[in-house]
Design a protein around this motif. Structure first.
Motif, PDB file in Angstrom:
ATOM      1  N   TYR A  65       0.831  -1.201   0.000  1.00 20.19           N
ATOM      2  CA  TYR A  65       0.000   0.000   0.000  1.00 20.19           C
ATOM      3  C   TYR A  65       0.869   1.256   0.000  1.00 20.19           C
ATOM      4  N   ASP A  66       1.848   1.290   0.899  1.00 21.57           N
ATOM      5  CA  ASP A  66       2.695   2.475   0.999  1.00 21.57           C
ATOM      6  C   ASP A  66       3.570   2.647  -0.234  1.00 21.57           C
ATOM      7  N   ARG A  67       4.027   1.543  -0.785  1.00 22.46           N
ATOM      8  CA  ARG A  67       4.901   1.603  -1.961  1.00 22.46           C
ATOM      9  C   ARG A  67       4.161   2.038  -3.208  1.00 22.46           C
ATOM     10  N   ALA A  68       2.944   1.528  -3.390  1.00 22.68           N
ATOM     11  CA  ALA A  68       2.278   1.672  -4.680  1.00 22.68           C
ATOM     12  C   ALA A  68       1.330   2.858  -4.764  1.00 22.68           C
ATOM     13  N   ARG A  69       0.768   3.284  -3.644  1.00 18.46           N
ATOM     14  CA  ARG A  69      -0.222   4.356  -3.697  1.00 18.46           C
ATOM     15  C   ARG A  69       0.407   5.690  -4.086  1.00 18.46           C
ATOM     16  N   GLY A  85      -7.698   8.648   9.361  1.00 18.59           N
ATOM     17  CA  GLY A  85      -7.488   7.529   8.446  1.00 18.59           C
ATOM     18  C   GLY A  85      -6.132   7.627   7.791  1.00 18.59           C
ATOM     19  N   CYS A  86      -5.089   7.837   8.596  1.00 17.25           N
ATOM     20  CA  CYS A  86      -3.764   8.152   8.045  1.00 17.25           C
ATOM     21  C   CYS A  86      -3.115   6.971   7.347  1.00 17.25           C
ATOM     22  N   GLY A  87      -3.631   5.762   7.546  1.00 22.23           N
ATOM     23  CA  GLY A  87      -3.067   4.600   6.862  1.00 22.23           C
ATOM     24  C   GLY A  87      -1.599   4.414   7.185  1.00 22.23           C
ATOM     25  N   THR A  88      -0.787   4.254   6.154  1.00 19.75           N
ATOM     26  CA  THR A  88       0.651   4.046   6.336  1.00 19.75           C
ATOM     27  C   THR A  88       1.404   5.349   6.519  1.00 19.75           C
ATOM     28  N   GLY A  89       0.703   6.478   6.479  1.00 17.65           N
ATOM     29  CA  GLY A  89       1.340   7.769   6.732  1.00 17.65           C
ATOM     30  C   GLY A  89       1.770   8.517   5.494  1.00 17.65           C
ATOM     31  N   ILE A  90       1.206   8.186   4.340  1.00 21.46           N
ATOM     32  CA  ILE A  90       1.644   8.826   3.100  1.00 21.46           C
ATOM     33  C   ILE A  90       1.488  10.342   3.179  1.00 21.46           C
ATOM     34  N   GLU A  91       0.258  10.827   3.387  1.00 22.29           N
ATOM     35  CA  GLU A  91       0.073  12.281   3.422  1.00 22.29           C
ATOM     36  C   GLU A  91       0.607  12.881   4.716  1.00 22.29           C
ATOM     37  N   ALA A  92       0.616  12.102   5.808  1.00 22.87           N
ATOM     38  CA  ALA A  92       1.181  12.616   7.064  1.00 22.87           C
ATOM     39  C   ALA A  92       2.648  12.993   6.872  1.00 22.87           C
ATOM     40  N   ASP A 100       0.964   0.574  12.599  1.00 25.96           N
ATOM     41  CA  ASP A 100       2.313   0.108  12.914  1.00 25.96           C
ATOM     42  C   ASP A 100       3.294   0.509  11.820  1.00 25.96           C
ATOM     43  N   PHE A 101       2.881   0.373  10.578  1.00 26.45           N
ATOM     44  CA  PHE A 101       3.764   0.774   9.473  1.00 26.45           C
ATOM     45  C   PHE A 101       4.049   2.263   9.551  1.00 26.45           C
ATOM     46  N   ALA A 102       2.994   3.077   9.764  1.00 24.44           N
ATOM     47  CA  ALA A 102       3.184   4.523   9.828  1.00 24.44           C
ATOM     48  C   ALA A 102       4.141   4.907  10.950  1.00 24.44           C
TER      49      ALA A 102
END
Length: 279
Positions: free
Chosen positions: A33-37, A61-68, A89-91
Motif C-alpha cells: 500500500y505504501d509503496r504503490a499508492r 485515516g492516516c493509513g501508512t502515513g503517506i500524506e502525514a 504500525d507501518f506509519a
C-alpha cells in the motif's frame, strides 16, 4: 487511508462508512500500500498548510502515513488516527505518531488542532458525525480538508477490469461499469462530504479545490497498486490473480504502459469562531 473504486466505477450508496470490513482490510499488505499508492500534489499540501492557522495537524485515516509524511515535510506536526493497527504500525515505523481508533469513537482528550485532514479516507467516516468531531477538535479558524484522487484509466483497461471483476466477484458491493467521466462520477461523493460539513455546523461554506496532474505507469507498477483497492483487498488469491491477469492483458495491448491523468479534489471549510463548549 482507505480507497474507493477505480475510475469509471459508480460508488456504492451513501453507506460506505458502514462497510467497516472493507475499511479495515487495507493492512493486509501495508508495505505494498505504501509503496504503490500515489502521493498527493505538492501544490495541494502547500495550499492546505497556507490556509491553516498553525502547524498542528490531525490526519484522519492516516493509513501508512503517506500524506502525514508530506505534511510533516512541509513543517507540520502531525498526529494520525487510524482504525487498522497494521497500517498504524507501518506509519509509526516511518516516524508518524498514530493512535488506533475509528475517528468517530476516538478520544481527543481535550486536544485541539489547526487542521483536520483526511486523504482518500473520509468516505469511510459518517459525514455529519465526522464533521462534528472535526469541529470539536479544531481551533477557531482551523481548517477541515478532506481529499481524494480521481483518475481516468484508459477505456480498454477500465472495460477489461470491469468485465473480469463482474465475473469473479458478482456479489461485491462495488459495481463496475465501462469507462466514463470519472470526475463527474465522484461529484456525489464530494457533495456528501460538503453536505455533512453543513449539517454538522460550526464551519463556513465548504469549497472545492482541484489539482490536475498525471503519472506514467508501467504494467507492473499498475498491477502492484491495483490490489490495494478496497474492491480487491478481500478477494481470495485465485480471484485476485484472475483480475490482475485481465487488467495486465489490457495494458499489454496498449504497449505495456500508459499515462494516467489525475484530479486531486479537496473539500474544505474553515472552522467558525464558536467556542468548543457549545458543540
Amino acid at each position: 487511508m482507505p480507497t474507493i473504486p477505480p475510475a469509471g466505477a459508480p460508488l456504492p450508496e451513501n453507506d460506505l462508512h458502514r462497510r467497516r470490513q472493507v475499511a479495515e482490510s487495507f493492512g493486509v499488505d501495508a508495505e505494498r500500500y505504501d509503496r504503490a499508492r500515489p502521493r498527493y500534489p505538492d501544490a495541494m499540501v502547500e495550499r492546505i498548510v497556507a490556509a491553516s492557522p498553525g502547524p498542528g495537524f490531525l490526519d484522519v485515516g492516516c493509513g501508512t502515513g503517506i500524506e502525514a509524511r508530506q505534511f510533516r515535510a512541509a513543517g507540520c506536526e502531525v498526529l494520525g488516527v487510524e482504525p487498522d493497527a497494521r497500517m498504524a504500525d507501518f506509519a509509526r515505523r516511518t516516524g508518524v505518531e498514530v493512535e488506533v481508533a475509528r475517528f468517530e469513537e476516538w478520544d481527543d482528550a481535550g486536544r485541539m488542532f489547526d487542521a483536520v485532514v483526511a486523504g482518500t479516507a473520509w468516505h469511510w467516516v459518517d459525514p455529519p458525525a465526522g464533521a462534528a468531531k472535526a469541529a470539536r477538535v479544531l481551533r477557531p479558524g482551523g481548517r477541515l480538508a478532506v481529499f481524494w484522487h480521481v483518475f481516468q484509466l484508459p477505456p480498454e483497461v477500465t472495460e477489461a477490469f470491469a468485465e473480469v471483476y463482474r465475473r469473479v466477484a458478482p456479489d461485491s458491493p462495488f459495481v463496475f461499469q465501462g469507462a466514463g467521466n470519472a470526475l463527474e462520477g465522484y461529484q456525489a461523493l464530494f457533495d456528501r462530504a460538503a453536505d455533512g460539513i453543513r449539517e454538522a455546523g460550526g464551519f463556513g461554506e465548504p469549497e472545492q479545490w482541484r489539482f490536475d496532474w498525471e503519472c506514467s505507469y508501467t504494467r507492473d507498477e499498475w498491477l502492484d497498486q491495483l490490489p490495494t483497492s478496497g474492491a480487491l483487498t478481500r478477494l481470495p488469491p485465485d480471484r485476485l490473480a484472475e483480475v490482475l491477469e485481465g487488467a495486465g492483458a489490457a495494458i499489454d495491448a496498449l504497449g505495456g504502459g500508459f499515462v494516467m491523468p489525475y484530479n486531486t479534489v479537496v473539500v474544505t471549510a474553515a472552522r467558525s469562531g464558536v467556542a468548543r463548549e457549545t458543540l
